[in-house]
Enzyme design. Structure first.
Site, PDB file in Angstrom:
ATOM      1  N   ASP A  54       0.849  -1.504   0.032  1.00 15.00           N
ATOM      2  CA  ASP A  54       0.064  -0.041  -0.076  1.00 15.00           C
ATOM      3  C   ASP A  54       0.813   1.355   0.007  1.00 15.00           C
ATOM      4  O   ASP A  54       0.755   2.307  -0.781  1.00 15.00           O
ATOM      5  CB  ASP A  54      -0.904   0.096   1.170  1.00 15.00           C
ATOM      6  N   ASN A 130      -4.735   8.797   1.597  1.00 15.90           N
ATOM      7  CA  ASN A 130      -5.458   8.209   2.884  1.00 15.90           C
ATOM      8  C   ASN A 130      -5.962   9.118   3.879  1.00 15.90           C
ATOM      9  O   ASN A 130      -7.196   9.369   4.199  1.00 15.90           O
ATOM     10  CB  ASN A 130      -4.204   7.209   3.542  1.00 15.90           C
ATOM     11  N   ARG A 158      -9.306  18.613  22.569  1.00 19.53           N
ATOM     12  CA  ARG A 158      -8.038  18.455  23.251  1.00 19.53           C
ATOM     13  C   ARG A 158      -7.529  16.661  23.117  1.00 19.53           C
ATOM     14  O   ARG A 158      -8.605  15.839  23.628  1.00 19.53           O
ATOM     15  CB  ARG A 158      -8.446  18.586  24.694  1.00 19.53           C
ATOM     16  N   THR A 171      -9.438   2.732   6.549  1.00 18.43           N
ATOM     17  CA  THR A 171      -8.845   1.382   7.047  1.00 18.43           C
ATOM     18  C   THR A 171      -7.589   1.489   7.413  1.00 18.43           C
ATOM     19  O   THR A 171      -7.036   0.470   7.967  1.00 18.43           O
ATOM     20  CB  THR A 171      -9.023   0.307   5.804  1.00 18.43           C
ATOM     21  N   ALA A 172      -6.986   2.652   7.705  1.00 19.47           N
ATOM     22  CA  ALA A 172      -5.441   3.063   7.915  1.00 19.47           C
ATOM     23  C   ALA A 172      -5.791   3.480   9.241  1.00 19.47           C
ATOM     24  O   ALA A 172      -6.292   2.828  10.348  1.00 19.47           O
ATOM     25  CB  ALA A 172      -5.161   3.841   6.969  1.00 19.47           C
ATOM     26  N   TYR A 173      -4.892   4.639   9.629  1.00 20.46           N
ATOM     27  CA  TYR A 173      -4.871   5.233  10.882  1.00 20.46           C
ATOM     28  C   TYR A 173      -6.210   5.470  11.647  1.00 20.46           C
ATOM     29  O   TYR A 173      -6.450   5.380  12.834  1.00 20.46           O
ATOM     30  CB  TYR A 173      -4.013   6.480  10.762  1.00 20.46           C
TER      31      TYR A 173
END
Length: 287
Positions: A54, A130, A158, A171-173
């Site tokens: 990816d 992404n 915060r 679907t990542a971070y």
């Protein structure tokens, strides 16, 4: 698609990908299709084949989207959410593409700029497939981020940071930070705080034409803006981050062998089974 000229992008420092790249070039040449050296993208190309994971596809996404070039991702990495085609499926997939039997998905990209709060000067844009992430240094205190959707104030987060993700990047971070899964072809973006101080501070799904502005409030430590995994800027309380939908999407050749949900089940181990369960025919005719 009428394929006459194909580019091949490979994962850096990978002898396996380099070998497969030269093999692929020879195969394409035998089909009467022109190629060039590895890792070159030309606006005249009809297709880009990415051999890697990816991350390799993310690096090629900006140039490919700007030139309107479809990308076929071949997974030679570990995960393969974006690179849907397995290595052993490469040539039969390309045969279908050359026969005009492929399906092209449009995946939105993000465009990010930094605006100087004193002068109004704006940086050159950076694009992301992404996500765009504002994140504190690992040892710094929690940061405060004031956010707007267009010119409407959302809230002041915060948190350890903030993720602005595309459906592709959901679907990542975003997923790791507790954000929702969003179907890759939806026209939307997700705003997800990272480790927020208040648990009721939840992710927000927004229309893709929304302009998101984030402003860092003092006091601040080391705060970074990371775009698709690469550090792009370091910001202070004088900076505003503007994120919006990019002008052009990335065109992705989808796998003829696996559906979107099949890929999710395989990669996320939903139910422990990647096999598709067909809808009964008597029900299917009504759906």
């Amino acid at each position: 698609m009428n394929i006459r000229f194909v580019g091949i992008v490979i994962r850096p420092e990978s002898p396996e990908a380099e070998k497969k790249g030269f093999e692929l070039a020879q195969w394409l040449n035998r089909q009467g299709i022109a190629t060039t050296g590895l890792n070159r993208i030309d606006p005249a190309m009809d297709l880009i084949v990415v051999l890697g994971g990816d991350g390799t596809l993310l690096h090629a996404a900006d140039a490919a989207s700007q030139d309107g070039l479809p990308v076929l991702g071949v997974n030679m990495g570990n995960l393969g959410f974006l690179s849907e085609i397995a290595v052993d499926e490469l040539y039969k997939t390309l045969t279908m593409v050359l026969a005009g039997e492929s399906r092209i998905e449009k995946r939105i990209m993000l465009r990010a700029n930094i605006i100087n709060g004193s002068t109004g000067a704006m940086s050159e844009p950076v694009r992301a497939l992404n996500e765009v992430v504002i994140v504190k240094d690992s040892t710094a205190a929690m940061i405060r981020l004031r956010c707007w959707a267009n010119q409407e104030y959302i809230t002041t987060y915060r948190a350890d940071g903030l993720i602005i993700a595309t459906p592709t990047g959901s679907t990542a971070y975003n997923l790791s930070a507790g954000g929702p899964l969003v179907h890759g072809e939806l026209d939307s973006m997700v705003l997800t705080p990272i480790c927020p101080f208040m648990l009721e501070s939840r992710p927000v799904l927004l229309a893709s034409d929304t302009r998101i502005t984030a402003h860092l409030l003092a006091p601040v430590g080391e705060v970074k803006v990371i775009v698709d995994g690469e550090l792009r800027w370091r910001i202070t309380e004088n900076d505003y981050l503007l994120v919006r939908k990019a002008e052009r999407p990335l065109l992705v050749v989808s796998s003829p062998w696996k559906s979107y949900f099949n890929i999710l089940r395989t990669k996320l181990n939903w139910g422990g089974d990647s096999i598709d369960v067909p809808l009964p025919e008597k029900v299917c005719k009504h759906c």
